[in-house]
Design a protein around this motif. Structure first.
Motif, short mmCIF file in Angstrom:
data_model
loop_
_atom_site.label_atom_id
_atom_site.label_comp_id
_atom_site.label_asym_id
_atom_site.label_seq_id
_atom_site.Cartn_x
_atom_site.Cartn_y
_atom_site.Cartn_z
N LEU A 46 13.76 19.53 -99.27
CA LEU A 46 13.76 18.70 -100.47
C LEU A 46 14.84 17.64 -100.38
O LEU A 46 14.58 16.45 -100.64
CB LEU A 46 13.98 19.57 -101.72
CG LEU A 46 14.17 18.76 -103.00
CD1 LEU A 46 12.83 18.58 -103.68
CD2 LEU A 46 15.16 19.43 -103.92
N PHE A 47 16.05 18.04 -99.98
CA PHE A 47 17.14 17.07 -99.87
C PHE A 47 16.87 16.04 -98.78
O PHE A 47 17.23 14.87 -98.93
CB PHE A 47 18.47 17.79 -99.61
CG PHE A 47 18.95 18.62 -100.77
CD1 PHE A 47 18.79 18.21 -102.08
CD2 PHE A 47 19.57 19.85 -100.54
CE1 PHE A 47 19.24 18.98 -103.14
CE2 PHE A 47 20.02 20.63 -101.59
CZ PHE A 47 19.85 20.20 -102.89
N LEU A 99 29.05 15.26 -100.48
CA LEU A 99 27.94 16.21 -100.45
C LEU A 99 27.09 15.99 -99.20
O LEU A 99 26.74 16.95 -98.51
CB LEU A 99 27.08 16.00 -101.71
CG LEU A 99 25.87 16.88 -101.93
CD1 LEU A 99 25.50 16.90 -103.40
CD2 LEU A 99 24.67 16.47 -101.12
N TYR A 100 26.79 14.75 -98.90
CA TYR A 100 25.90 14.44 -97.78
C TYR A 100 26.54 14.78 -96.44
O TYR A 100 25.90 15.37 -95.57
CB TYR A 100 25.50 12.97 -97.81
CG TYR A 100 24.49 12.63 -96.74
CD1 TYR A 100 23.13 12.85 -96.97
CD2 TYR A 100 24.88 12.15 -95.50
CE1 TYR A 100 22.19 12.58 -95.99
CE2 TYR A 100 23.95 11.88 -94.51
CZ TYR A 100 22.61 12.09 -94.76
OH TYR A 100 21.69 11.83 -93.78
N PHE A 104 25.82 19.36 -97.10
CA PHE A 104 24.42 19.18 -96.71
C PHE A 104 24.24 19.35 -95.20
O PHE A 104 23.27 19.98 -94.76
CB PHE A 104 23.90 17.81 -97.16
CG PHE A 104 22.50 17.52 -96.72
CD1 PHE A 104 21.45 18.40 -97.01
CD2 PHE A 104 22.20 16.37 -96.01
CE1 PHE A 104 20.15 18.12 -96.60
CE2 PHE A 104 20.91 16.09 -95.60
CZ PHE A 104 19.88 16.97 -95.90
N GLN A 105 25.19 18.85 -94.42
CA GLN A 105 25.10 19.04 -92.96
C GLN A 105 25.23 20.51 -92.60
O GLN A 105 24.53 21.01 -91.71
CB GLN A 105 26.17 18.20 -92.25
CG GLN A 105 26.06 16.70 -92.51
CD GLN A 105 24.69 16.13 -92.23
OE1 GLN A 105 24.07 16.43 -91.22
NE2 GLN A 105 24.19 15.29 -93.15
N GLY A 119 24.13 29.34 -95.21
CA GLY A 119 23.29 28.40 -95.95
C GLY A 119 23.45 28.55 -97.44
O GLY A 119 23.50 27.56 -98.18
N GLY A 120 23.57 29.79 -97.90
CA GLY A 120 23.79 30.03 -99.33
C GLY A 120 25.12 29.46 -99.80
O GLY A 120 25.20 28.90 -100.89
#
Length: 152
Positions: A46-47, A99-100, A104-105, A119-120
């Motif tokens: 989604l991201f 965030l990116y 996110f990475q 991941g969580g």
């Protein structure tokens, strides 16, 4: 001015509306229905689809905002609501950049490695930043639409 304002509003609607959908609507449903092996790839993908639109927005918003300020005669003619909008907007951009380029990475790497605990953790960091950015975005929309009436 009308063209700049239209682009500005479209970029804001895409960014803030996307955060609202993700945080308020999708997050609770995904959390209730999906286990981490399904939920984390959902969010990562989604991201991957949403963030290119955010990149367009974080370029379009400052460009059109400063363009409109120039058309109004500069900062000296801009109301307090415009100055507040600039401040919250740039803060939102900085939060998105963090965030990116950080959580996110990490989320993408964790999903690729099927490391669900990592991941969580990354997704939780993203959730917190989106919560802050959503609040700032909603405040900014309210300020943009009604601020000139509140501050004169």
């Amino acid at each position: 001015m009308a063209f700049a304002l239209s682009l500005h509003m479209l970029a804001a609607v895409i960014w803030v509306g996307g955060m609202f959908l993700a945080y308020v609507c999708l997050r609770p449903v995904a959390g209730a229905l999906l286990e981490p092996p399904q939920r984390l790839p959902l969010w990562a993908n989604l991201f991957k689809r949403f963030f290119p639109w955010v990149w367009v927005a974080i370029i379009a918003l400052p460009v059109t905002g400063h363009w409109m300020i120039a058309l109004m005669g500069g900062f000296k003619n801009a109301g307090l609501h415009v100055h507040i909008m600039l401040g919250t907007g740039y803060l939102m951009v900085l939060l998105f950049l963090h965030l990116y380029f950080a959580p996110f990475q990490r989320l993408k790497k964790a999903v690729d490695a099927e490391d669900w605990p990592a991941g969580g953790k990354a997704l939780n960091q993203i959730r917190q930043i989106i919560a802050i950015n959503l609040a700032l975005g909603l405040f900014t929309v309210l300020n943009a639409s009604g601020g000139r009436f509140l501050y004169g």
